[in-house]
Design a protein around this motif. Sequence first.
Motif, PDB file in Angstrom:
ATOM      1  N   ALA A 135      -1.374  -7.583 -10.115  1.00  0.00           N
ATOM      2  CA  ALA A 135      -2.786  -7.732  -9.743  1.00  0.00           C
ATOM      3  C   ALA A 135      -3.701  -7.442 -10.931  1.00  0.00           C
ATOM      4  O   ALA A 135      -4.745  -8.072 -11.089  1.00  0.00           O
ATOM      5  N   LEU A 136      -3.298  -6.496 -11.771  1.00  0.00           N
ATOM      6  CA  LEU A 136      -4.124  -6.157 -12.935  1.00  0.00           C
ATOM      7  C   LEU A 136      -4.114  -7.268 -13.982  1.00  0.00           C
ATOM      8  O   LEU A 136      -5.014  -7.364 -14.812  1.00  0.00           O
ATOM      9  N   ASN A 137      -3.088  -8.107 -13.959  1.00  0.00           N
ATOM     10  CA  ASN A 137      -2.950  -9.134 -14.991  1.00  0.00           C
ATOM     11  C   ASN A 137      -3.209 -10.561 -14.514  1.00  0.00           C
ATOM     12  O   ASN A 137      -3.515 -11.434 -15.326  1.00  0.00           O
ATOM     13  N   CYS A 138      -3.052 -10.798 -13.215  1.00  0.00           N
ATOM     14  CA  CYS A 138      -3.216 -12.149 -12.662  1.00  0.00           C
ATOM     15  C   CYS A 138      -4.680 -12.582 -12.738  1.00  0.00           C
ATOM     16  O   CYS A 138      -5.584 -11.796 -12.469  1.00  0.00           O
ATOM     17  N   ALA A 139      -4.923 -13.849 -13.099  1.00  0.00           N
ATOM     18  CA  ALA A 139      -6.293 -14.351 -13.212  1.00  0.00           C
ATOM     19  C   ALA A 139      -6.981 -14.377 -11.850  1.00  0.00           C
ATOM     20  O   ALA A 139      -8.196 -14.267 -11.747  1.00  0.00           O
ATOM     21  N   ILE A 187      -9.534  -0.615  -4.763  1.00  0.00           N
ATOM     22  CA  ILE A 187      -9.873  -0.314  -6.158  1.00  0.00           C
ATOM     23  C   ILE A 187      -9.628  -1.528  -7.057  1.00  0.00           C
ATOM     24  O   ILE A 187     -10.352  -1.740  -8.024  1.00  0.00           O
ATOM     25  N   LEU A 188      -8.620  -2.340  -6.727  1.00  0.00           N
ATOM     26  CA  LEU A 188      -8.337  -3.513  -7.557  1.00  0.00           C
ATOM     27  C   LEU A 188      -9.460  -4.540  -7.416  1.00  0.00           C
ATOM     28  O   LEU A 188      -9.900  -5.148  -8.389  1.00  0.00           O
ATOM     29  N   GLU A 189      -9.931  -4.731  -6.172  1.00  0.00           N
ATOM     30  CA  GLU A 189     -11.006  -5.692  -5.939  1.00  0.00           C
ATOM     31  C   GLU A 189     -12.286  -5.285  -6.662  1.00  0.00           C
ATOM     32  O   GLU A 189     -13.030  -6.119  -7.154  1.00  0.00           O
ATOM     33  N   HIS A 190     -12.533  -3.978  -6.698  1.00  0.00           N
ATOM     34  CA  HIS A 190     -13.763  -3.500  -7.324  1.00  0.00           C
ATOM     35  C   HIS A 190     -13.602  -3.227  -8.816  1.00  0.00           C
ATOM     36  O   HIS A 190     -14.537  -2.771  -9.463  1.00  0.00           O
ATOM     37  N   VAL A 205       4.943  -2.671  -9.135  1.00  0.00           N
ATOM     38  CA  VAL A 205       5.054  -3.975  -9.809  1.00  0.00           C
ATOM     39  C   VAL A 205       3.920  -4.893  -9.347  1.00  0.00           C
ATOM     40  O   VAL A 205       3.314  -5.613 -10.149  1.00  0.00           O
ATOM     41  N   SER A 206       3.600  -4.829  -8.062  1.00  0.00           N
ATOM     42  CA  SER A 206       2.529  -5.668  -7.527  1.00  0.00           C
ATOM     43  C   SER A 206       1.172  -5.293  -8.127  1.00  0.00           C
ATOM     44  O   SER A 206       0.350  -6.164  -8.407  1.00  0.00           O
ATOM     45  N   VAL A 207       0.951  -3.993  -8.304  1.00  0.00           N
ATOM     46  CA  VAL A 207      -0.303  -3.556  -8.925  1.00  0.00           C
ATOM     47  C   VAL A 207      -0.371  -4.075 -10.361  1.00  0.00           C
ATOM     48  O   VAL A 207      -1.410  -4.582 -10.807  1.00  0.00           O
ATOM     49  N   ILE A 259      -0.207 -10.587  -3.235  1.00  0.00           N
ATOM     50  CA  ILE A 259       0.828  -9.919  -3.997  1.00  0.00           C
ATOM     51  C   ILE A 259       1.448  -8.755  -3.207  1.00  0.00           C
ATOM     52  O   ILE A 259       2.569  -8.353  -3.449  1.00  0.00           O
ATOM     53  N   PHE A 260       0.714  -8.225  -2.224  1.00  0.00           N
ATOM     54  CA  PHE A 260       1.231  -7.095  -1.451  1.00  0.00           C
ATOM     55  C   PHE A 260       1.901  -7.516  -0.145  1.00  0.00           C
ATOM     56  O   PHE A 260       2.279  -6.669   0.657  1.00  0.00           O
TER      57      PHE A 260
END
Length: 341
Positions: A50-54, A20-23, A45-47, A3-4
């Motif tokens: 990432a917070l919503n994508c399965a 932080i997203l991975e953890h 927007v990418s974050v 996404i980035f």
Amino acid sequence: MHIFNDIVGQEKAISFLENILEHGTASHAYLFTGPDGVGKRTTAVSVAAALNCAQGGCGSCAVCMKIKNGAHPDVESIKPAGNSLKIEQIREIGQSIGLKPFEGKRKVYIIEDAHLMTVEAANALLKNLEEPPAYAAFILTAAGADSLLPTIRSRCQEVVFRAVPPRVIQSVLLAAGAEDDAAEIATALSGGSVGKAKRLVIGGAAGDIRAIILDRAAEISEGSIIDVFAAKDALLPLAKEKDKGDGSSIEAEALAILGSWYRDLIVLRETGNESLLINKDRASQLTLAAERISSANAAAALDILARAGDALRTNANKDLVLEEALLAINCMPPTVARLEG
Ligand SMILES: [Zn+2]
């Protein structure tokens, strides 16, 4: 995280966010700071994706696409209406934040140009930042942290975005098929923004602003006040093309381009070396103008433009800031060169 992939030159910010997203340790409020057009909004927007994508930010699933296209009901972008972010806009957050996400995992509010919040709006936001529901996340973007109320700042984790180094921008442009010269000029004018550099090369509003300003640059300092207003009016049709998403304004671009003109005039007067010009394609026009302005006046014009650039960040009326700067340049005392001529 795929996404980035589109974000260039922000390795430090991105690796921090990926970590932080991975953890799964994302906090509920971030403040992205840095110059206009370096990728703060795209990253926000990418974050949200990432917070919503399965898959944690694959960049290609239906959820990611929907968020990227601004069509996801749980991701909301709030940007200044006119010249400020108003309390009514923040109140809408207060009304929707209590409702659980419609289809996603997290409800994400992206607040662009948060430094343009009115004091009332900032105080209203504060209430939401104090005790947000677990599913809510805020991402604020701003030029600098110090332009925000300390109470807002202290509730957000800051992520710093930097101007992208010229060599990185140039290589992106060359990879996209730009000619050497065009890539060099666009990089020099981009102020560290990949998006802006791309638009200068491909044309569009940024390319048009450059043509409008440089065609009239000599008249702005040498002509009458009528010429100044004519130059400003010529920018008006572009106003509707404004806000291509990288946060830079027509006024800021116009100031930067005019700045490159005076910088080139000083270079020509002091060195006579055309290879050092930013606006190489305007060398003959610059040579003529350089004969009619002193280095001191060109430097004074640069000073006016720099101060106007600062004023744009905080002043609500961008149009007026630009107008005042152009008039100040127009009203500078006649140059030595002009008196001698
Ligand atoms: Zn995805």
